[in-house]
Structures are given as structure tokens and as C-alpha cells.
Motif scaffolding. Structure first.
Motif, PDB file in Angstrom:
ATOM      1  N   GLU A  72      -8.301   2.967   7.230  1.00  0.00           N
ATOM      2  CA  GLU A  72      -9.080   2.002   6.453  1.00  0.00           C
ATOM      3  C   GLU A  72      -8.175   0.944   5.809  1.00  0.00           C
ATOM      4  OE1 GLU A  72     -13.028   1.185   4.725  1.00  0.00           O
ATOM      5  OE2 GLU A  72     -12.228   2.155   6.492  1.00  0.00           O
ATOM      6  N   ASP A  73      -6.953   1.336   5.445  1.00  0.00           N
ATOM      7  CA  ASP A  73      -6.142   0.388   4.663  1.00  0.00           C
ATOM      8  C   ASP A  73      -5.612  -0.762   5.522  1.00  0.00           C
ATOM      9  OD1 ASP A  73      -4.316   1.882   5.990  1.00  0.00           O
ATOM     10  OD2 ASP A  73      -3.433   2.809   4.222  1.00  0.00           O
ATOM     11  N   LEU A  74      -5.664  -0.636   6.853  1.00  0.00           N
ATOM     12  CA  LEU A  74      -5.294  -1.794   7.681  1.00  0.00           C
ATOM     13  C   LEU A  74      -6.288  -2.926   7.436  1.00  0.00           C
ATOM     14  CD1 LEU A  74      -4.177  -0.336  11.111  1.00  0.00           C
ATOM     15  CD2 LEU A  74      -2.851  -0.840   9.083  1.00  0.00           C
ATOM     16  N   LYS A  75      -7.567  -2.554   7.312  1.00  0.00           N
ATOM     17  CA  LYS A  75      -8.599  -3.546   7.030  1.00  0.00           C
ATOM     18  C   LYS A  75      -8.343  -4.174   5.659  1.00  0.00           C
ATOM     19  CE  LYS A  75     -12.894  -5.378   7.153  1.00  0.00           C
ATOM     20  NZ  LYS A  75     -12.634  -6.796   6.968  1.00  0.00           N
ATOM     21  N   GLU A  76      -7.969  -3.335   4.706  1.00  0.00           N
ATOM     22  CA  GLU A  76      -7.731  -3.848   3.352  1.00  0.00           C
ATOM     23  C   GLU A  76      -6.522  -4.774   3.326  1.00  0.00           C
ATOM     24  OE1 GLU A  76      -7.527  -0.311   1.022  1.00  0.00           O
ATOM     25  OE2 GLU A  76      -9.708  -0.108   0.936  1.00  0.00           O
ATOM     26  N   ALA A  77      -5.460  -4.361   4.039  1.00  0.00           N
ATOM     27  CA  ALA A  77      -4.273  -5.212   4.096  1.00  0.00           C
ATOM     28  C   ALA A  77      -4.634  -6.561   4.719  1.00  0.00           C
ATOM     29  CB  ALA A  77      -3.171  -4.536   4.893  1.00  0.00           C
ATOM     30  N   ALA A  78      -5.447  -6.533   5.774  1.00  0.00           N
ATOM     31  CA  ALA A  78      -5.854  -7.774   6.431  1.00  0.00           C
ATOM     32  C   ALA A  78      -6.721  -8.607   5.495  1.00  0.00           C
ATOM     33  CB  ALA A  78      -6.596  -7.459   7.722  1.00  0.00           C
ATOM     34  N   ASP A  79      -7.583  -7.931   4.724  1.00  0.00           N
ATOM     35  CA  ASP A  79      -8.443  -8.638   3.764  1.00  0.00           C
ATOM     36  C   ASP A  79      -7.606  -9.410   2.761  1.00  0.00           C
ATOM     37  OD1 ASP A  79     -10.829  -7.974   4.760  1.00  0.00           O
ATOM     38  OD2 ASP A  79     -11.260  -6.342   3.355  1.00  0.00           O
ATOM     39  N   ILE A  80      -6.577  -8.736   2.232  1.00  0.00           N
ATOM     40  CA  ILE A  80      -5.746  -9.377   1.210  1.00  0.00           C
ATOM     41  C   ILE A  80      -5.019 -10.579   1.793  1.00  0.00           C
ATOM     42  CG2 ILE A  80      -3.634  -9.007  -0.131  1.00  0.00           C
ATOM     43  CD1 ILE A  80      -4.822  -6.501  -1.146  1.00  0.00           C
ATOM     44  N   GLU A  81      -4.647 -10.478   3.073  1.00  0.00           N
ATOM     45  CA  GLU A  81      -3.974 -11.606   3.719  1.00  0.00           C
ATOM     46  C   GLU A  81      -4.963 -12.712   4.077  1.00  0.00           C
ATOM     47  OE1 GLU A  81      -0.906 -11.797   3.753  1.00  0.00           O
ATOM     48  OE2 GLU A  81      -0.092  -9.766   3.699  1.00  0.00           O
ATOM     49  N   GLY A  82      -6.236 -12.456   3.848  1.00  0.00           N
ATOM     50  CA  GLY A  82      -7.220 -13.508   4.080  1.00  0.00           C
ATOM     51  C   GLY A  82      -7.758 -13.545   5.502  1.00  0.00           C
TER      52      GLY A  82
ATOM     53  N   ARG B  70     -13.256 -11.240   9.345  1.00  0.00           N
ATOM     54  CA  ARG B  70     -13.661 -10.066  10.096  1.00  0.00           C
ATOM     55  C   ARG B  70     -13.332 -10.234  11.574  1.00  0.00           C
ATOM     56  NH1 ARG B  70     -18.281  -6.545   8.789  1.00  0.00           N
ATOM     57  NH2 ARG B  70     -18.688  -5.365  10.680  1.00  0.00           N
ATOM     58  N   TRP B  71     -13.557 -11.447  12.072  1.00  0.00           N
ATOM     59  CA  TRP B  71     -13.295 -11.719  13.489  1.00  0.00           C
ATOM     60  C   TRP B  71     -11.804 -11.638  13.805  1.00  0.00           C
ATOM     61  CZ3 TRP B  71     -14.028 -11.665  18.297  1.00  0.00           C
ATOM     62  CH2 TRP B  71     -13.388 -12.559  19.166  1.00  0.00           C
ATOM     63  N   THR B  72     -10.990 -12.251  12.925  1.00  0.00           N
ATOM     64  CA  THR B  72      -9.535 -12.189  13.128  1.00  0.00           C
ATOM     65  C   THR B  72      -9.057 -10.747  13.109  1.00  0.00           C
ATOM     66  OG1 THR B  72      -9.409 -14.262  11.931  1.00  0.00           O
ATOM     67  CG2 THR B  72      -7.337 -13.104  12.303  1.00  0.00           C
ATOM     68  N   TYR B  73      -9.568  -9.995  12.143  1.00  0.00           N
ATOM     69  CA  TYR B  73      -9.173  -8.592  12.050  1.00  0.00           C
ATOM     70  C   TYR B  73      -9.538  -7.849  13.337  1.00  0.00           C
ATOM     71  CZ  TYR B  73      -9.428  -3.707  10.655  1.00  0.00           C
ATOM     72  OH  TYR B  73      -9.296  -2.345  10.608  1.00  0.00           O
ATOM     73  N   THR B  74     -10.749  -8.069  13.824  1.00  0.00           N
ATOM     74  CA  THR B  74     -11.182  -7.392  15.050  1.00  0.00           C
ATOM     75  C   THR B  74     -10.299  -7.790  16.226  1.00  0.00           C
ATOM     76  OG1 THR B  74     -13.438  -7.428  14.216  1.00  0.00           O
ATOM     77  CG2 THR B  74     -13.154  -6.973  16.550  1.00  0.00           C
ATOM     78  N   ARG B  75     -10.014  -9.093  16.331  1.00  0.00           N
ATOM     79  CA  ARG B  75      -9.295  -9.587  17.502  1.00  0.00           C
ATOM     80  C   ARG B  75      -7.810  -9.222  17.450  1.00  0.00           C
ATOM     81  NH1 ARG B  75      -6.792 -14.383  18.593  1.00  0.00           N
ATOM     82  NH2 ARG B  75      -7.175 -14.959  16.452  1.00  0.00           N
ATOM     83  N   ARG B  76      -7.193  -9.374  16.280  1.00  0.00           N
ATOM     84  CA  ARG B  76      -5.744  -9.178  16.201  1.00  0.00           C
ATOM     85  C   ARG B  76      -5.355  -7.728  15.941  1.00  0.00           C
ATOM     86  NH1 ARG B  76      -2.197 -12.846  14.056  1.00  0.00           N
ATOM     87  NH2 ARG B  76      -0.815 -11.303  14.936  1.00  0.00           N
ATOM     88  N   ILE B  77      -6.232  -6.952  15.313  1.00  0.00           N
ATOM     89  CA  ILE B  77      -5.856  -5.582  14.942  1.00  0.00           C
ATOM     90  C   ILE B  77      -6.680  -4.547  15.719  1.00  0.00           C
ATOM     91  CG2 ILE B  77      -5.539  -3.986  13.027  1.00  0.00           C
ATOM     92  CD1 ILE B  77      -3.887  -6.541  12.746  1.00  0.00           C
TER      93      ILE B  77
ATOM     94  N   PHE C 278       0.834  -1.194   0.000  1.00  0.00           N
ATOM     95  CA  PHE C 278       0.000   0.000   0.000  1.00  0.00           C
ATOM     96  C   PHE C 278       0.872   1.249   0.000  1.00  0.00           C
ATOM     97  CE2 PHE C 278      -2.742  -3.267   1.444  1.00  0.00           C
ATOM     98  CZ  PHE C 278      -4.008  -2.911   1.043  1.00  0.00           C
ATOM     99  N   GLN C 279       0.283   2.317  -0.478  1.00  0.00           N
ATOM    100  CA  GLN C 279       1.000   3.598  -0.499  1.00  0.00           C
ATOM    101  C   GLN C 279       1.414   4.000   0.911  1.00  0.00           C
ATOM    102  OE1 GLN C 279      -1.210   6.729  -2.325  1.00  0.00           O
ATOM    103  NE2 GLN C 279       0.490   8.154  -2.205  1.00  0.00           N
ATOM    104  N   SER C 280       0.490   3.792   1.866  1.00  0.00           N
ATOM    105  CA  SER C 280       0.790   4.157   3.260  1.00  0.00           C
ATOM    106  C   SER C 280       1.487   3.006   3.979  1.00  0.00           C
ATOM    107  CB  SER C 280      -0.513   4.459   3.970  1.00  0.00           C
ATOM    108  OG  SER C 280      -1.312   3.294   3.957  1.00  0.00           O
ATOM    109  N   TYR C 281       1.763   1.934   3.263  1.00  0.00           N
ATOM    110  CA  TYR C 281       2.351   0.680   3.758  1.00  0.00           C
ATOM    111  C   TYR C 281       1.355  -0.147   4.560  1.00  0.00           C
ATOM    112  CZ  TYR C 281       6.359   3.652   2.823  1.00  0.00           C
ATOM    113  OH  TYR C 281       7.219   4.533   2.255  1.00  0.00           O
TER     114      TYR C 281
END
Lengths: 340, 297
Positions: free
Chosen positions: B189-199, B202-209, A84-87
Motif C-alpha cells: 500500500e505504501d507505494l501508492k502513498e509514496a506516489a501520492d506524496i510525489e504528486g 492515479r493514471w501515472t501510478y498505474t502506468r509507471r508502478i 516511509f518506515q518500509s522506505y
């Protein structure tokens, strides 16, 4: 076996309530190639990448990766990674945890995880920083963590959304080379979004130049530079950009056209011997050469390149000349006239 | 040269003290001095006309420890805190996650959740009094539709404390939600997107991030909820007055009763000091222990 392209976008469109999205995006990407999506901001290059990543779903068209229709698949089912652009590093996790986040999610066994982590850190030169938090890293190091996270899973396709735009100019040059080397060594396919033509031209095998949500030209850097498909490409690619001249002011050319001319093809001649007479509007010293900006009422962006320090006083009138075979011709709509 | 530096340093020190002094003055008058005075008066007997006050050391404390009502009130308060703190935090988090997602009428949902917070506790308690009233109350009216017998929620020892707990949770969850909502909006928002791409699901994202990133907020809310569990007793005055048979009495209500109903200021002072001590210890633990495990951005 038919050599099917690795990634295919077919007539993809995405619209945001009437606002500009992307239209008619059709693109073939070969396995192992480096493709740059280039264009000014708002041209739809990032949207195209997000459509490919599965972060947005297209309104029309279809997307195929490795022969599989993934148009409506979730991002995680597309077997790709993204920088990502923001990493988008997770701020509370250490470098190591950030890199193996995806492996953990996919339940890769611990020993395999450790091996892949070590490998990714070694490739990106991050050894010794495993336990740092992103906030404790420099911009360049963060960027490498994002790269490490993208390559650790060994996905064949890696998407990069302006990964260098947060780095300073000097670092950008070296990271550019690193990314290109990484892509070659790992044999991965990279789709790379940038607004910086130097990045696109120097790294990519294939450049996709976009404007207002549409593809303007797809081709090798050589194609874009030497055979621009239209006046937009001509003016966007190259530094300085191609000069555009109305053909009626040049003798011996059919009127009603737009002529394109690269700065390095123009030479200054003694007064009275040139094909155009212009006024010097600016002079810019770049070290190995000097760019002389010229003004003429029938032309935009006329520039002459002179070697070394060779300033000319602003306001002076000079004559220039050029060869007909160096002229690019565009019709009234701005499209390139082929055959020339 | 060093003269300059000294002068500058002294000037900075004067600025510092000047800026500190209003707060220091106010805190001294309204917090530090009363605390010390309370501690002092907890060491004396009650001053009556026949028996003037005399120094008795820790006898007031010994009295309290021998008082079964004190232990009942402590137990009530621990139970009250043990339920209201985790439940209101959990509800606040759930509401914030929901009100932060892309839902229709998001503004309305947020306002609705926040409304209980802007009501004064006295007004809220009167509202709930109407819900709980046997026969007439909303709860009983609904119950009677299903043929359930009338229940005097506030009037029986088994349910009175629970009724108080529910009012508190209802009142506090919306307030805490605002803090979570604000914290959620600082997560890019892009943390959610990065997590999405890693598969990540929603629950994992909520719990780990999300939850780790909300830890500073959770810590803040926990301290607040803990303080509130001791200090917020307005609704007791309206709903139960600590009854029936002390079943819903909380420690601050008992202190108030001791000081202003039984006019036994020394015992009330002793109890106040005990509460302060416990609050200090718990806050210290929260900050020293949890702080180290919390990521601040």
C-alpha cells in the motif's frame, strides 16, 4: 512580519469507528526545526504524521502549513516529502529512477533533473549505485535512497516515519547523525516519528510525547528529562526510567503524592544512614557503569547507577539516600506539581 | 574426506533422479512419446486395406500447404488469437483493478467475475447458444425491443467467428482476473502513498508502478491465453461446428475433424506437428524476450 509557525495543527482529531485514533492534537512547528513525535506503539504518532502528510483526513480540527490551510488538500499539494518506515521504494525502478520519480511526475526539465539527482546522490553518498535496483542494495543503502528521494525536490518540510527501525543498532547510530546533519545543512523542517526515545532525545529540538492518541508533553529534550509533565513522561523518558515512589514512605515529604527520582540522583549509604532500605533485585553491567535494580514495596523502578563494574549480590539489603531538591512531585492524577 | 563428499554427492543425485522420475515418466508416456509418434506418423501415408502405409517424407505437409481450407483455418485462428488474447487480458486487468479497489460488495463483484470460469465450457456454450438463437435468443429479444431485425449470429459467416470470440473472452477474462487480483494484493500500500506524496496521478501510478509490477503475471497470462487460443475448442462443438462454410473453424477443430471425421490421421498428425512448432517458437520468444524486460520480485 509576524513570525508564524511553519506548521500548525489545531485541535486535530481522527477516529476509526470508535477505535483509538488521535484527539486534541495541537502543535506548532517552527521553520527549520527538528520535531520528534515519540511514544509507545499505538499511541497515534504515526496517525498524526499521516494526517499532516495528507494520507489521512482529520475528522476535526485544521492543519496549516506555511500559513496555508491544507486540512483537506491532497498530499501532493502540501509541498512536503516523506520517508516511509518500509522506505516504499519502487522495486522495478533503479536508484536514479526512484529518486527522480517525483521530479518526472512534476515535469521538471531533463537537465535540471540530472543536476538535482547528482546533488541528492552526492549528499546521501549513493554515487555509483544509480543503476542498481532496490533489491540489490543493503538495508542502509535503501534507507539512503529513501532519503535521497525525500530531499531531491527541495521541499521545505520532510516527514519521517520511523526511518531507522529496519536498520541494525550500529547503523542506526551513524544514520541518526547523518539525518541530523542533513537537516541542519539543508535547513529543512523535519517531523520525525519514533518509538525510540534515544533517537528523539538526541536528534530533536522539540519532542512531542504521545500516549493513547493524546499529547502528554511538548518540550525540549531537557524539559522532558528534567521536568516531566506527568508520571507517564517520567517513566517513558530516560534509561533507566525515573523511579516512582509513594510519598508516605519517605520522611519529610507531604503524603499522598507520587515522587519521581532519577537513578543518577540516588546514592548508596552505609546501613542505618539511608532514607529508604531496599533489596537488590538485579544488577546489570553496562561497561561504564552498573545499574542496580532495587525493590521496595512503596516504589517502582528504583535503580542506582554505580560507576564501572560494581555488582551487588541479588537479595542483599542496602540503604539509599537522595536530596529533596532532586525529587519530582506528582499529584494523585499523575500531573506534575509545579513550583517545585 | 573426498570419499565422503563423493558419497554425499551421489546420494544427492539419486534423490534428485528419484524425485524427478514420476514427472519424467508421466511426461514421457503422455507428452514426449506421443509427440515423437505423431511426428513419425506424419511422414507416412494413410493405412487403408488396399494401400498399406508407406513413407512419403514431407508430402503430407506439402498437401496441407496446398489446402485452401488449411489456410482459412490458420487465418481464422490467428484472428481469433489476435482478438481474444489482448481483449481478455485488458478486461481482466480492468476488472482486477476495480475489484481490488475499496468498493461496496467487493466480494460479490469478485465472485460474479469469477463465475464464468467455474462453468464447464460446454455448459457456457449452451448458455450462449440460448443468447444467440435467432428469434428466441436473449440478444434478439433485446434487439426486437428497439425494432432491430432478427440476426442469426451463429449462422452467417460474417458474425460466426465473432460470436465464438465473445464467448471465449467472457469465459477467460474472469480466470485471468484472479491472477491479476492476487498479484495486485502483493503490491504494498505504501507505494501508492509514496506516489501520492510525489504528486503522481492515479493514471501515472498505474502506468509507471502497477503495470510494470504486474508484468510477470501478464507474461504468465499471455502464455496461457495463447495456449488456450489453440486448445480451447469445446464451444465450437456446441455453437457452430466450425461452420458456416468453415468461417468459424479453428485449427484444433480441423485436426479433430481430419483425424476422426475424415479418418485421415497422417494429415492430422502433420497439422499437429505444425501447431506444436509454432507454439514452441512463440513461447520461446515470449520467455526469452519479455522475460528480460520483466521485473521479478
Amino acid at each position: 512580519m509576524i513570525a508564524e509557525p511553519f506548521v500548525v495543527l489545531k485541535d486535530v482529531a481522527k477516529r476509526w469507528n470508535g477505535q483509538l485514533g488521535v484527539e486534541d492534537i495541537s502543535l506548532d512547528i517552527d521553520e527549520g526545526s527538528f520535531v520528534a513525535l515519540l511514544g509507545p506503539s499505538g499511541c497515534g504518532k504515526s496517525t498524526s504524521l499521516r494526517l499532516l502528510a495528507g494520507l489521512e483526513l482529520p475528522d476535526e480540527g485544521s492543519i496549516w502549513i506555511q500559513g496555508r490551510d491544507v486540512t483537506t488538500s491532497a498530499a501532493s499539494d502540501r509541498n512536503l516529502s516523506m520517508v516511509f518506515q518500509s522506505y516504499a521504494l519502487f522495486p522495478h525502478l533503479s536508484v536514479a529512477e526512484n529518486v527522480i520519480f517525483g521530479l518526472k511526475v512534476r515535469r521538471v526539465p531533463r537537465t535540471e533533473r540530472a543536476a538535482k539527482l547528482a546533488n541528492a546522490l552526492q549528499i546521501t553518498g549513493l554515487e555509483g549505485l544509480e543503476n542498481r535496483k532496490p533489491a540489490e542494495l543493503s538495508g542502509g543503502q535503501r534507507q539512503r535512497v529513501a532519503l535521497a528521494r525525500a530531499i531531491v525536490a527541495g521541499q521545505k518540510l520532510c516527514l519521517m516515519d520511523e526511518p531507522l527501525s529496519n536498520l541494525d543498532a550500529k547503523l542506526r547510530n551513524s544514520v541518526r547523525k547523518d539525518i541530523k546533519k542533513l537537516q541542519r545543512d539543508l535547513g529543512i523542517t523535519v517531523v520525525y516519528v519514533t518509538h525510540d526515545q534515544t533517537e528523539a532525545m538526541s536528534m530533536a529540538d522539540k519532542v512531542v510525547l504521545m500516549k493513547d492518541g493524546r499529547i502528554q508533553q511538548v518540550g525540549s529534550p531537557d524539559d522532558l528529562y528534567n521536568r516531566p509533565a506527568n508520571t507517564f513522561v517520567a517513566e517513558f523518558v530516560g534509561a533507566p526510567p525515573m523511579a516512582l515512589i509513594e510519598s508516605h514512605i519517605v520522611d519529610g515529604v507531604q503524603p499522598g503524592l507520587t515522587l519521581g527520582l532519577r537513578a543518577e540522583k540516588i546514592s548508596i549509604v552505609p546501613s542505618g544512614e539511608g532514607r529508604l532500605s531496599c533489596r537488590v533485585s538485579e544488577a546489570e553491567f553496562l561497561g561504564s557503569e552498573t545499574l542496580i535494580g532495587l525493590e521496595h514495596e512503596g516504589a517502582v523502578g528504583l535503580t542506582v547507577m554505580r560507576p564501572g563494574l560494581s555488582m551487588l549480590p541479588v537479595g542483599e539489603h542496602i540503604d539509599i539516600t537522595f536530596n529533596d531538591q532532586d525529587l519530582h512531585m506528582f499529584n494523585e492524577a499523575g500531573e506534575r506539581i509545579t513550583g517545585h | 574426506m573426498s570419499n565422503h563428499v563423493n558419497l554425499e554427492r551421489r546420494r544427492q543425485a539419486i534423490y534428485g533422479w528419484l524425485l524427478l522420475s514420476p514427472a519424467a515418466l508421466m511426461l514421457s508416456i503422455f507428452a514426449f512419446y506421443p509427440s515423437v509418434a505423431t511426428f513419425w506418423s506424419s511422414l507416412f501415408t494413410r493405412n487403408t486395406r488396399r494401400k498399406p502405409s508407406e513413407f512419403i517424407g514431407t508430402e503430407n505437409y506439402a498437401d496441407l500447404f496446398a489446402d485452401p481450407t488449411f489456410w482459412l483455418v490458420v487465418k481464422n485462428n490467428l484472428f481469433y488469437a489476435g482478438i481474444t488474447i489482448p481483449v481478455s487480458i485488458a478486461i481482466a486487468l480492468a476488472m482486477a483493478l476495480w475489484a481490488n479497489s475499496k468498493i461496496p460488495l467487493r466480494g460479490f463483484v469478485r465472485t460474479a467475475y469469477f463465475t464464468p470460469t467455474v462453468l464447464p465450457m460446454i455448459a457456457a456454450a449452451n448458455l450462449w447458444l440460448f443468447f444467440y438463437t435467432p428469434g428466441l435468443g436473449v440478444l434478439d429479444q433485446i434487439g426486437s425491443l428497439f425494432g432491430l431485425p432478427s440476426v442469426n449470429w451463429l449462422g452467417q459467416p460474417e458474425t460466426a467467428l465473432w460470436a465464438i470470440i465473445i464467448v471465449t473472452i467472457w469465459k477467460e477474462a474472469g480466470f485471468f482476473m484472479i491472477f491479476y487480483l492476487a498479484a495486485l494484493q502483493t503490491i504494498p500500500e505504501d507505494l501508492k502513498e509514496a506516489a501520492d506524496i510525489e504528486g503522481a496521478s492515479r493514471w501515472t501510478y498505474t502506468r509507471r508502478i502497477v503495470l510494470p509490477l504486474l508484468m510477470p503475471t501478464t507474461l504468465f497470462i499471455m502464455v496461457n491465453a495463447m495456449i488456450n487460443s489453440v486448445k480451447l475448442i469445446d464451444h465450437l462443438f456446441i455453437l457452430t461446428k466450425g461452420g458456416p462454410s468453415d468461417a468459424s473453424k479453428l485449427i484444433l477443430y480441423y485436426i479433430w475433424e481430419m483425424a476422426f471425421a475424415f479418418f485421415d490421421a497422417p494429415h492430422a498428425a502433420a497439422m499437429t506437428i505444425l501447431v506444436l512448432a509454432v507454439l514452441c517458437i512463440v513461447a520461446a520468444i515470449q520467455f526469452l524476450y519479455l522475460d528480460r524486460r520483466t521485473h521479478y520480485q
